[in-house]
Design an enzyme around this catalytic site. Structure first.
Site, PDB file in Angstrom:
ATOM      1  N   CYS A   1       5.857   4.135 -10.680  1.00 50.12           N
ATOM      2  CA  CYS A   1       4.996   5.246 -10.231  1.00 50.12           C
ATOM      3  C   CYS A   1       5.371   6.580 -10.880  1.00 50.12           C
ATOM      4  O   CYS A   1       4.588   7.529 -10.850  1.00 50.12           O
ATOM      5  CB  CYS A   1       5.031   5.374  -8.718  1.00 50.12           C
ATOM      6  SG  CYS A   1       4.466   3.894  -7.874  1.00 50.12           S
TER       7      CYS A   1
ATOM      8  N   HIS B   1       2.361  12.586  -7.223  1.00 48.13           N
ATOM      9  CA  HIS B   1       2.020  11.158  -7.227  1.00 48.13           C
ATOM     10  C   HIS B   1       1.332  10.830  -5.902  1.00 48.13           C
ATOM     11  O   HIS B   1       1.778  11.241  -4.834  1.00 48.13           O
ATOM     12  CB  HIS B   1       3.298  10.337  -7.386  1.00 48.13           C
ATOM     13  CG  HIS B   1       3.114   8.884  -7.120  1.00 48.13           C
ATOM     14  ND1 HIS B   1       2.091   8.165  -7.690  1.00 48.13           N
ATOM     15  CD2 HIS B   1       3.794   8.012  -6.332  1.00 48.13           C
ATOM     16  CE1 HIS B   1       2.165   6.906  -7.272  1.00 48.13           C
ATOM     17  NE2 HIS B   1       3.184   6.796  -6.442  1.00 48.13           N
TER      18      HIS B   1
ATOM     19  N   ASN C   1      -2.605   3.964  -3.807  1.00 45.47           N
ATOM     20  CA  ASN C   1      -1.539   4.217  -4.775  1.00 45.47           C
ATOM     21  C   ASN C   1      -1.835   3.431  -6.057  1.00 45.47           C
ATOM     22  O   ASN C   1      -1.783   2.206  -6.062  1.00 45.47           O
ATOM     23  CB  ASN C   1      -0.200   3.785  -4.169  1.00 45.47           C
ATOM     24  CG  ASN C   1       0.980   4.102  -5.065  1.00 45.47           C
ATOM     25  OD1 ASN C   1       0.817   4.426  -6.242  1.00 45.47           O
ATOM     26  ND2 ASN C   1       2.173   4.008  -4.523  1.00 45.47           N
TER      27      ASN C   1
HETATM   28  N1  ACO Z   1      -1.321  -2.844   9.440  1.00 45.50           N
HETATM   29  C1  ACO Z   1      -0.888  -2.881  10.686  1.00 45.50           C
HETATM   30  N2  ACO Z   1       0.395  -2.876  10.995  1.00 45.50           N
HETATM   31  C2  ACO Z   1       1.287  -2.828   9.994  1.00 45.50           C
HETATM   32  C3  ACO Z   1       0.910  -2.795   8.654  1.00 45.50           C
HETATM   33  C4  ACO Z   1      -0.468  -2.810   8.376  1.00 45.50           C
HETATM   34  N3  ACO Z   1      -0.966  -2.774   7.125  1.00 45.50           N
HETATM   35  N4  ACO Z   1       2.007  -2.745   7.881  1.00 45.50           N
HETATM   36  C5  ACO Z   1       3.060  -2.738   8.696  1.00 45.50           C
HETATM   37  N5  ACO Z   1       2.629  -2.793   9.981  1.00 45.50           N
HETATM   38  C6  ACO Z   1       3.423  -2.834  11.213  1.00 45.50           C
HETATM   39  C7  ACO Z   1       4.819  -3.326  10.977  1.00 45.50           C
HETATM   40  O1  ACO Z   1       4.843  -4.755  11.000  1.00 45.50           O
HETATM   41  C8  ACO Z   1       5.541  -2.741  12.162  1.00 45.50           C
HETATM   42  O2  ACO Z   1       5.291  -3.532  13.293  1.00 45.50           O
HETATM   43  P1  ACO Z   1       6.471  -3.830  14.367  1.00 45.50           P
HETATM   44  O3  ACO Z   1       6.885  -2.476  14.865  1.00 45.50           O
HETATM   45  O4  ACO Z   1       5.783  -4.684  15.358  1.00 45.50           O
HETATM   46  O5  ACO Z   1       7.538  -4.511  13.567  1.00 45.50           O
HETATM   47  C9  ACO Z   1       4.825  -1.421  12.378  1.00 45.50           C
HETATM   48  O6  ACO Z   1       3.583  -1.516  11.679  1.00 45.50           O
HETATM   49  C10 ACO Z   1       5.588  -0.233  11.867  1.00 45.50           C
HETATM   50  O7  ACO Z   1       6.046  -0.531  10.565  1.00 45.50           O
HETATM   51  P2  ACO Z   1       6.874   0.511   9.743  1.00 45.50           P
HETATM   52  O8  ACO Z   1       7.234  -0.096   8.433  1.00 45.50           O
HETATM   53  O9  ACO Z   1       7.957   1.076  10.590  1.00 45.50           O
HETATM   54  O10 ACO Z   1       5.742   1.629   9.552  1.00 45.50           O
HETATM   55  P3  ACO Z   1       5.894   3.037   8.902  1.00 45.50           P
HETATM   56  O11 ACO Z   1       5.453   4.073   9.838  1.00 45.50           O
HETATM   57  O12 ACO Z   1       7.218   3.191   8.243  1.00 45.50           O
HETATM   58  O13 ACO Z   1       4.796   2.968   7.775  1.00 45.50           O
HETATM   59  C11 ACO Z   1       4.565   2.578   5.444  1.00 45.50           C
HETATM   60  C12 ACO Z   1       4.880   1.957   6.795  1.00 45.50           C
HETATM   61  C13 ACO Z   1       3.145   3.106   5.460  1.00 45.50           C
HETATM   62  C14 ACO Z   1       4.691   1.497   4.390  1.00 45.50           C
HETATM   63  C15 ACO Z   1       5.559   3.712   5.184  1.00 45.50           C
HETATM   64  O14 ACO Z   1       6.866   3.285   5.372  1.00 45.50           O
HETATM   65  C16 ACO Z   1       5.409   4.281   3.818  1.00 45.50           C
HETATM   66  O15 ACO Z   1       4.426   4.881   3.506  1.00 45.50           O
HETATM   67  N6  ACO Z   1       6.421   4.123   2.968  1.00 45.50           N
HETATM   68  C17 ACO Z   1       6.322   4.576   1.616  1.00 45.50           C
HETATM   69  C18 ACO Z   1       5.735   3.455   0.867  1.00 45.50           C
HETATM   70  C19 ACO Z   1       5.042   3.876  -0.357  1.00 45.50           C
HETATM   71  O16 ACO Z   1       4.327   4.845  -0.416  1.00 45.50           O
HETATM   72  N7  ACO Z   1       5.231   3.086  -1.356  1.00 45.50           N
HETATM   73  C20 ACO Z   1       4.534   3.276  -2.548  1.00 45.50           C
HETATM   74  C21 ACO Z   1       5.341   2.929  -3.704  1.00 45.50           C
HETATM   75  S1  ACO Z   1       6.617   4.054  -3.953  1.00 45.50           S
HETATM   76  C22 ACO Z   1       5.949   5.446  -4.342  1.00 45.50           C
HETATM   77  O17 ACO Z   1       4.897   5.432  -4.895  1.00 45.50           O
HETATM   78  C23 ACO Z   1       6.656   6.658  -4.000  1.00 45.50           C
END
Ligand code: ACO
Length: 323
Positions: free
Chosen positions: A113, A250, A280
């Site tokens: 990214c 980004h 993304n």
């Molecule tokens: N739909 C519904 N529920 C979901 C989904 C989904 N698509 N994905 C995860 N969940 C659930 C999980 O299973 C979890 O359930 P549980 O509590 O019963 O175990 C719950 O949602 C919470 O999950 P978390 O991972 O704690 O959620 P969080 O608030 O951290 O959000 C996310 C997850 C959106 C992935 C976040 O961590 C994030 O944005 N991280 C950055 C990721 C990113 O942007 N990556 C891109 C590549 S790197 C870059 O470009 C910088």
């Protein structure tokens, strides 16, 4: 002195739109969850047979047209991608062939990214030292090909797309009022390799693999590295964050972007956000966002911009440029 100036920009999103509701038919998720956690409303997926180079070519044609140049003057093609057409040759050479460009330098750059920030920095180094005169700098990805559509934690976050700029060496007076790239800052920390990766590859598994991510760790590092890169690149040019007109980060997640804006004390209307409409797109996300803000008239000649990105590795980078 020579500076690398943007002559034109273009972008391309594949025709097929995939909404959050469409994703909810594939995995256990909902439009509400995706919007709330990420700000994403839809993404585009490449058609069968549509390769990364096809997206890159479509974006490049628009950038070349916007630049109003003869494409035969392009002597450097740099494609930032983690989803190349083939293991080799470089996707950049496929772009060179499909566009009918003359013999020159062409290669791919892989910083996930952060790829576009890295590519701007590398192209700038080649342009200001006279090793190339006109560069096509592209971010192009087909992340839909490396998603695990059974993993709701990752598959809802990504999309396909491409963006390109024509960057040219031009004489400038040599002060901070110059147009073009004024400074760049790059970094990487291989200790974080396991937080965001693809679980296959040529020399490890001989498969393509799918994307794996530790979302929370990525989130935490992203806010920190994106902020630090912006601070570093502005300081390198002897300027302050208060001097910039727009931050073009980004486009991974609206919450990450907002957290970075807050940390840097940049007003929300000076931060370009387009992640809602294409999710993304990895290395393509910055030029996609930039193109939207140029086309809608927010960014114009003379505006001072910071582009910043972070990706797998982790890798990160920023560029300070005057449009
Ligand atoms: N739909 C519904 N529920 C979901 C989904 C989904 N698509 N994905 C995860 N969940 C659930 C999980 O299973 C979890 O359930 P549980 O509590 O019963 O175990 C719950 O949602 C919470 O999950 P978390 O991972 O704690 O959620 P969080 O608030 O951290 O959000 C996310 C997850 C959106 C992935 C976040 O961590 C994030 O944005 N991280 C950055 C990721 C990113 O942007 N990556 C891109 C590549 S790197 C870059 O470009 C910088």
């Amino acid at each position: 002195m020579l500076r690398s100036i943007v002559l034109g920009i273009g972008s391309y999103l594949p025709e097929r739109v995939v909404t959050n509701d469409d994703m909810a038919r594939m995995v256990d998720t909902s439009d509400e969850w995706i919007r709330e956690r990420t700000g994403i409303t839809r993404r585009h997926f490449a058609a069968e047979g549509e390769a990364t180079s096809d997206l890159a070519v479509a974006a490049s044609l628009r950038a070349i047209e916007a630049a109003g140049i003869d494409r035969n003057s392009i002597d450097l093609v740099l494609v930032a991608t983690s989803t190349p057409d083939n293991t080799f040759p470089a996707t950049a050479t496929a772009v060179q062939r499909k566009l009918g460009l003359p013999v020159g330098i062409a290669f791919d750059l892989q910083a996930v990214c952060a790829g576009f920030a890295y590519a701007i920095s590398v192209a700038d180094a080649l342009l200001v030292t006279g090793r190339a005169r006109r560069a096509l700098v592209i971010g192009a990805e087909t992340f839909s090909r490396i998603l695990d559509f059974e993993d709701r934690g990752t598959c809802v976050l990504f999309g396909d797309g491409a963006g390109a700029v024509v960057l040219a060496a031009a004489e400038q007076p040599g002060h901070v009022g110059d147009r073009g790239v004024l400074a760049t800052a790059l970094g990487a920390d291989g200790r974080q390799y396991d937080h965001l990766y693809v679980d296959g590859g040529v020399s490890s598994t001989q498969t393509t693999g799918v994307l794996r991510m530790n979302g929370r760790e990525v989130f935490r590092h992203a806010v920190q590295r994106l902020s630090e890169a912006a601070i570093e690149v502005v300081a390198k040019a002897g300027l302050r964050l208060a001097d910039i007109d727009y931050l073009v980060p980004h486009q991974a997640n609206r919450r990450i972007i907002e957290a970075v804006g807050k940390r840097l004390d940049i007003a929300p209307d000076q931060v370009i956000v387009t992640v809602d409409r294409h999710a993304n797109t990895s290395a393509a996300s910055i030029p996609l966002a930039l193109d939207v803000a140029v086309k809608d008239g927010r960014i114009g000649e003379g505006d001072l911009l910071v582009l910043n990105a972070m990706g797998g590795g982790f890798t990160w980078g920023a560029a300070l440029l005057r449009w």
